[in-house]
Write a protein that holds these residues in place. Structure first.
Motif, mmCIF file in Angstrom:
data_model
loop_
_atom_site.group_PDB
_atom_site.id
_atom_site.type_symbol
_atom_site.label_atom_id
_atom_site.label_comp_id
_atom_site.label_asym_id
_atom_site.label_seq_id
_atom_site.Cartn_x
_atom_site.Cartn_y
_atom_site.Cartn_z
ATOM 1 N N HIS A 10 3.248 0.266 -0.110
ATOM 2 C CA HIS A 10 2.900 -1.158 -0.193
ATOM 3 C C HIS A 10 3.632 -1.879 0.930
ATOM 4 C CE1 HIS A 10 1.685 -4.937 -2.036
ATOM 5 N NE2 HIS A 10 2.911 -5.370 -1.846
ATOM 6 N N VAL A 11 2.914 -2.662 1.711
ATOM 7 C CA VAL A 11 3.531 -3.355 2.837
ATOM 8 C C VAL A 11 3.099 -4.815 2.840
ATOM 9 C CG1 VAL A 11 3.601 -1.250 4.237
ATOM 10 C CG2 VAL A 11 1.672 -2.828 4.474
ATOM 11 N N GLN A 12 3.868 -5.593 3.563
ATOM 12 C CA GLN A 12 3.472 -6.975 3.821
ATOM 13 C C GLN A 12 2.482 -6.967 4.989
ATOM 14 O OE1 GLN A 12 5.045 -8.922 0.933
ATOM 15 N NE2 GLN A 12 4.555 -10.265 2.654
ATOM 16 N N GLU A 13 1.532 -7.846 4.944
ATOM 17 C CA GLU A 13 0.591 -7.933 6.062
ATOM 18 C C GLU A 13 1.370 -8.164 7.351
ATOM 19 O OE1 GLU A 13 -2.280 -11.060 5.691
ATOM 20 O OE2 GLU A 13 -3.653 -10.126 7.105
ATOM 21 N N PHE A 38 2.587 0.807 9.217
ATOM 22 C CA PHE A 38 2.396 1.801 8.158
ATOM 23 C C PHE A 38 2.207 3.171 8.792
ATOM 24 C CE2 PHE A 38 0.572 4.054 4.661
ATOM 25 C CZ PHE A 38 -0.605 4.651 5.102
ATOM 26 N N THR A 87 -0.425 -4.161 10.130
ATOM 27 C CA THR A 87 -1.497 -3.994 9.150
ATOM 28 C C THR A 87 -2.196 -5.320 8.847
ATOM 29 O OG1 THR A 87 0.130 -4.255 7.383
ATOM 30 C CG2 THR A 87 -0.485 -2.005 8.013
ATOM 31 N N THR A 134 -5.324 -6.975 5.999
ATOM 32 C CA THR A 134 -5.830 -6.722 4.639
ATOM 33 C C THR A 134 -7.024 -5.777 4.649
ATOM 34 O OG1 THR A 134 -7.106 -8.767 4.777
ATOM 35 C CG2 THR A 134 -4.959 -8.886 3.671
ATOM 36 N N VAL A 139 -6.527 -1.925 3.765
ATOM 37 C CA VAL A 139 -6.299 -1.437 2.399
ATOM 38 C C VAL A 139 -7.231 -0.269 2.086
ATOM 39 C CG1 VAL A 139 -6.719 -2.042 -0.018
ATOM 40 C CG2 VAL A 139 -5.382 -3.564 1.435
ATOM 41 N N THR A 164 -1.546 -0.393 -0.006
ATOM 42 C CA THR A 164 -1.850 -1.741 -0.487
ATOM 43 C C THR A 164 -1.072 -2.730 0.374
ATOM 44 O OG1 THR A 164 -0.109 -1.543 -2.161
ATOM 45 C CG2 THR A 164 -2.358 -1.066 -2.859
ATOM 46 N N ILE A 165 -1.629 -3.934 0.525
ATOM 47 C CA ILE A 165 -1.049 -4.899 1.452
ATOM 48 C C ILE A 165 -0.916 -6.252 0.781
ATOM 49 C CG2 ILE A 165 -1.405 -6.119 3.639
ATOM 50 C CD1 ILE A 165 -2.926 -3.611 4.606
ATOM 51 N N ASN A 166 0.259 -6.833 0.934
ATOM 52 C CA ASN A 166 0.512 -8.166 0.417
ATOM 53 C C ASN A 166 0.168 -9.183 1.509
ATOM 54 O OD1 ASN A 166 1.284 -9.573 -1.792
ATOM 55 N ND2 ASN A 166 3.443 -9.686 -1.240
#
Lengths: 113, 110
Positions: free
Chosen positions: B12-15, B19, B79, B81, B84, B107-109
């Motif tokens: 899981h990463v922040q936009e 990655f 990254t 969105t 994903v 998944t991306i925040n």
């Protein structure tokens, strides 16, 4: 124009029933496959046909029987469905049996109740 | 038999963050392929690497094939969105069977 099309998209059935999934490709490919994707997303090959000839037959219960009437079609028949058969089944094709660049169908989500 | 291991299983990463997913095979591979599966979708071919040490780029995606042809990596820079999904490597050892790794779910925040 869908390259690899499989039907149905969803299949909900009771334990013990027999069901079929159909797959067709219009890419002119020689080789077709069935893959099973479990709930953890693991993709496992089940069968592969090259020009209607079975070339890969993994350790799959003999309740699963593939059939390729011609090189553009590969169907999967499942007898006596069990709970553990619930998964997404993907059909795929490739130019030839060297398995370069697979083209996948959209999948059939099978739920056995 | 041939095994292809992929790590991590989830990321899981922040936009905007980078990655990377790694793929290791128990046997030497003749080639390696990478696929992307969007949520609810089907695997889509991204690229194939054949040569030892090969590096290929597709916009923000960089693919590498190890010198020994037993490992590979996919790196995504900054990254978005739209990245994903689950990324699969698949190895071909010369037999007719393509073996898939377990996949890395990104998944991306936003």
């Amino acid at each position: 124009d869908t390259a690899v099309s499989q039907t149905p998209k969803y299949l909900v059935t009771q334990m013990g029933n027999d069901k079929s999934i159909k797959c067709e490709q219009n890419l002119g490919h020689d080789t077709m496959y069935w893959y099973k994707q479990d709930s953890k997303k693991f993709l496992k090959i089940m069968f592969s046909y090259n020009n209607k000839e079975l070339i890969i037959n993994e350790t799959v219960p003999n309740r699963f029987s593939p059939k390729s009437p011609d090189k553009a079609h590969l169907n999967l028949h499942i007898n006596s469905l069990e709970l553990g058969d619930s998964a997404v089944y993907f059909c795929a094709s490739s130019q030839d049996a060297r398995s370069e660049k697979l083209f996948f169908g959209s999948g059939t989500q099978l739920s056995v109740l | 038999g041939q095994q292809v291991m992929q790590i991590p299983q989830y990321q899981h990463v922040q936009e905007g963050e980078d990655f990377t997913t790694y793929c290791n095979s128990s046997t030497t591979l003749s080639n390696i392929q990478w696929y992307k599966q969007r949520p609810g979708g089907h695997p889509v071919f991204l690229i194939q690497l054949v040569k030892s040490g090969e590096v290929k780029k597709q916009k923000r995606l960089t693919f590498q094939f190890g010198e020994a042809k037993k490992n590979s990596s996919l790196h995504i820079t900054a990254t978005q969105t739209t990245d994903v999904g689950t990324y699969f490597c698949a190895g071909h050892s010369g037999a007719q069977k393509l073996v898939f790794g377990q996949g890395t779910r990104l998944t991306i925040n936003p």
